[in-house]
Design a protein around this motif. Structure first.
Motif, PDB file in Angstrom:
ATOM      1  N   SER A 122      24.584  10.087  43.179  1.00 44.09           N
ATOM      2  CA  SER A 122      25.872  10.739  42.912  1.00 44.09           C
ATOM      3  C   SER A 122      25.928  12.111  43.576  1.00 44.09           C
ATOM      4  O   SER A 122      26.967  12.507  44.131  1.00 44.09           O
ATOM      5  CB  SER A 122      26.106  10.859  41.399  1.00 44.09           C
ATOM      6  N   ASP A 153      24.027   4.877  37.878  1.00 46.58           N
ATOM      7  CA  ASP A 153      25.250   5.689  37.904  1.00 46.58           C
ATOM      8  C   ASP A 153      26.338   4.983  38.710  1.00 46.58           C
ATOM      9  O   ASP A 153      27.084   5.615  39.455  1.00 46.58           O
ATOM     10  CB  ASP A 153      24.966   7.066  38.529  1.00 46.58           C
ATOM     11  N   LEU A 174      30.050   6.164  38.410  1.00 49.26           N
ATOM     12  CA  LEU A 174      30.230   7.519  38.936  1.00 49.26           C
ATOM     13  C   LEU A 174      30.180   7.510  40.462  1.00 49.26           C
ATOM     14  O   LEU A 174      31.029   8.129  41.135  1.00 49.26           O
ATOM     15  CB  LEU A 174      29.144   8.436  38.373  1.00 49.26           C
TER      16      LEU A 174
END
Length: 665
Positions: free
Chosen positions: A359, A390, A393
């Motif tokens: 991310s 993640d 995200l």
């Protein structure tokens, strides 16, 4: 591509006529002996000669026939380096799998001066690239290849004289190279590497880095060790992945065989004899190194009695829970060395990276950060949590990137495929990368391999019906721009990904299957029979009922060649579904072939025995950092290995059947 370095200026007509007279001399070439107008087949060769004299700005196409040994070859010579890649695309479009015996003919070759016609080309032109095309021994197929290449020349002749070279930015080519390599694109990555050489955007060191990465991916340690000025490359402090590749090559060439037999002293001696520049190669954090490289680090510590290095390697192995991956004799020696009373030396910890997660990497790309480029260059992502942790995200960040940042994000797709592998899918992030490809018209052959790999990641994450249907509609929306007979294997790989994956929306799957297979069905006469065989299977599984026309004589001859093959074949991939799929197809198409498949992540006695017993080994190199490709290459001759350009069932089946036909048909 093997290069001939000299590039000569375009030959004037008189010089070209001298070349043609030498090439078609009766003692050399039976295609048109002495260009005699009374020769009964003069009309088949004259068009090539006429175009060669009238249009020196287009590739030179010359047929060669030697009746005494029944060989027929068509040479395509390119006089300007920037025209090599476009010419390869033309050959694939006009001849491709429909007429060529082997897909490798779509790439240039090294001329052999021992062959008279090739010696003439070398001495008269010394072109930067030459393609050698063959349709095999069947006269009808030779005639079709001749017609196809004549048509190509006629089309080019009618085209206005102009420069046809479009310069692509170096950064985009680098991203495509990494992506193709990660997606298992053996031939595709070679084509992109040739383009990078041709445009001159990289210096010799950076080109060497890319070559080393590619050869390591393929397990070609002998070729890697034979690279010129390798010592100079090492002294220039190359990026971590390059040093890693060189250490892995050293491991398999110098010590692996000894360690497998329990010969620690022999392995140490092998490393002493060949392990130069170990300080440079072991520089940097050991956390990012493979088990092979860590084994070299331990052996180096043993040779030097370097307690500091041994403890560092042990700490890394224990922290990563990888200690048991070391060969047993190395584990035993390491523990015995650390059991003495040698004082510990303080190890300077590596500086904390600026970027430490996927991310953060994507967020940095929105600012065009140099830290993002450095993280990818050094492969720091190997020490990050999986993208799957993640996923939402990362996908949201990718979807929010503007055009320039989205272009930079594509440079991370190769690393993303490596990080997700086959076992830890990040489906939403894969879909975001897919949308990036479709939005930016990434439809080159190498791009399709990446699209198929990303689709596989997305489908393995088990999307719900709504997300599944949306994903398939996105892929189908631009399919008329990239589905074509010359890309059949890549298209069939994509369709097969749909069939092998869970399906929450049967209508969406059938619609996309129909959209992708229909153009291939309409032009099935241009498909290789290896692709038609699998297309029929997919068609039946999807219930489409499309026609797949072939000429019965050709199909019968091909089927007999496959059925008569009586050899041992080893298939290697980390995708067990693909292995099972292709094994099943081979049992049906080539029932006398004894097929063994392996998805082992590391080498061992069982895999060694399979490798040594195989007459033909067919490798998918996707996710090779977690595969045993180096081990396989170390235990057999390179002549027995065939590499797949792609990672799906169709590509693996196509390569296997093509090799069976070429070697044993």
């Amino acid at each position: 591509m093997t290069e001939i370095e000299a590039v000569s200026p375009r030959a004037p007509e008189s010089t070209r006529m001298q070349l043609l007279e030498a090439f078609f001399a009766a003692t050399v070439n039976d295609a048109w002996p002495d260009m005699d107008e009374d020769y009964e087949w003069a009309g088949r060769t004259r068009p090539f000669v006429d175009i060669a004299l009238q249009r020196p700005d287009i590739p030179l196409v010359l047929p060669s026939l030697k009746k005494s040994i029944d060989t027929f070859v068509i040479y395509v010579a390119v006089e300007k380096r920037e025209d090599v890649v476009p010419t390869a695309e033309l050959i694939k479009a006009f001849a491709g799998p429909s007429h060529l015996v082997d897909a490798s003919m779509e790439r240039p070759i090294r001329l052999d001066p021992r062959t008279e016609v090739e010696r003439i080309l070398l001495e008269s032109m010394n072109p930067p690239a030459v393609f050698r095309l063959s349709a095999g021994p069947v006269p009808k197929r030779r005639a079709r290849l001749t017609d196809a290449m004549c048509l190509m020349q006629q089309v080019l002749e009618r085209r206005p004289i102009r420069s046809w070279h479009v310069m692509k930015p170096t950064g985009r080519l680098l991203a495509e190279f990494d992506a193709a390599l990660a997606a298992g694109g053996e031939a595709s990555s070679a084509v992109i590497l040739d383009q990078l050489r041709d445009i001159g955007g990289l210096d010799a060191s950076n080109l060497a880095y890319l070559t080393i990465k590619r050869l390591n991916r393929l397990g070609k340690d002998a070729e890697l060790k034979a690279l010129p000025r390798l010592a100079d490359v090492i002294k220039q402090q190359p990026p971590t992945p390059v040093r890693e590749a060189l250490l892995e090559s050293l491991y398999f060439s110098a010590v692996e065989g000894h360690l497998a037999a329990g010969g620690l002293e022999a392995a140490i001696q092998g490393l002493r004899d060949t392990g130069t520049h170990l300080d440079e190669l072991l520089a940097g954090p050991l956390r990012l190194r493979s088990t092979s490289a860590l084994t070299i680090a331990v052996l180096t510590g043993v040779i030097r009695d370097d307690h500091n290095l041994l403890k560092h390697a042990n700490d890394v192995l224990q922290d990563l829970a990888r200690f048991e991956e070391l060969p047993e004799v190395v584990r035993t020696e390491l523990l015995s060395r650390l059991g003495d009373d040698s004082p510990d030396t303080v190890i300077t910890s590596a500086p904390q990276p600026v970027i430490s997660s996927w991310s953060e990497l994507v967020a940095a790309m929105s600012d065009n950060s140099s830290a993002a480029r450095n993280a990818l260059m050094e492969a720091n992502w190997q020490d990050w949590p999986s993208p799957a942790q993640d996923d939402d995200l990362i996908a949201g960040l990718l979807d929010g990137l503007r055009d320039e940042a989205a272009e930079q994000a594509w440079s991370a797709v190769g690393a993303f495929l490596e990080a997700t592998g086959y076992d830890d899918p990040a489906g939403r992030s894969a879909e975001a990368f897919l949308l990036n490809a479709l939005t930016h018209s990434r439809f080159k052959p190498s791009d399709l391999l990446v699209i198929q790999a990303l689709l596989g990641v997305a489908l393995r994450s088990a999307p719900n019906a709504d997300n599944y249907g949306r994903l398939l509609r996105e892929i189908g929306s631009e399919s008329d721009r990239w589905v074509a007979p010359e890309r059949a294997s890549a298209v069939l790989d994509i369709v097969d990904s749909l069939v092998l994956s869970a399906c929450p929306d049967e209508v969406a799957r059938q619609q996309l299957g129909y959209r992708l297979l229909t153009p291939l069905s309409r032009h099935s006469e241009r498909l290789d029979l290896t692709d038609i065989a699998f297309a029929r299977v997919l068609d039946g599984e999807l219930g489409l009922g499309l026609p797949w026309q072939t000429e019965l004589g050709d199909e019968h001859a091909e089927s007999e060649a496959w059925r008569s093959a009586n050899v041992n074949v080893l298939l290697y991939s980390l995708d067990e579904k693909v292995l099972a799929r292709v094994t099943e197809q081979l049992h049906s198409i080539a029932p006398n072939v004894r097929v063994t498949s392996s998805s082992d992540h590391v080498g061992g006695p069982r895999l060694r025995q399979w490798v040594q017993n195989a007459d033909l080994i067919v490798l998918i190199t996707r996710c090779a950092k977690h595969a045993a490709t180096g081990f396989i290459s170390a235990h057999t001759s390179s002549e027995k290995i065939a590499y797949v350009d792609g990672s799906g069932s169709a590509s693996l089946l196509h390569t296997t059947l093509t090799e069976l036909r070429r070697r044993y048909g």
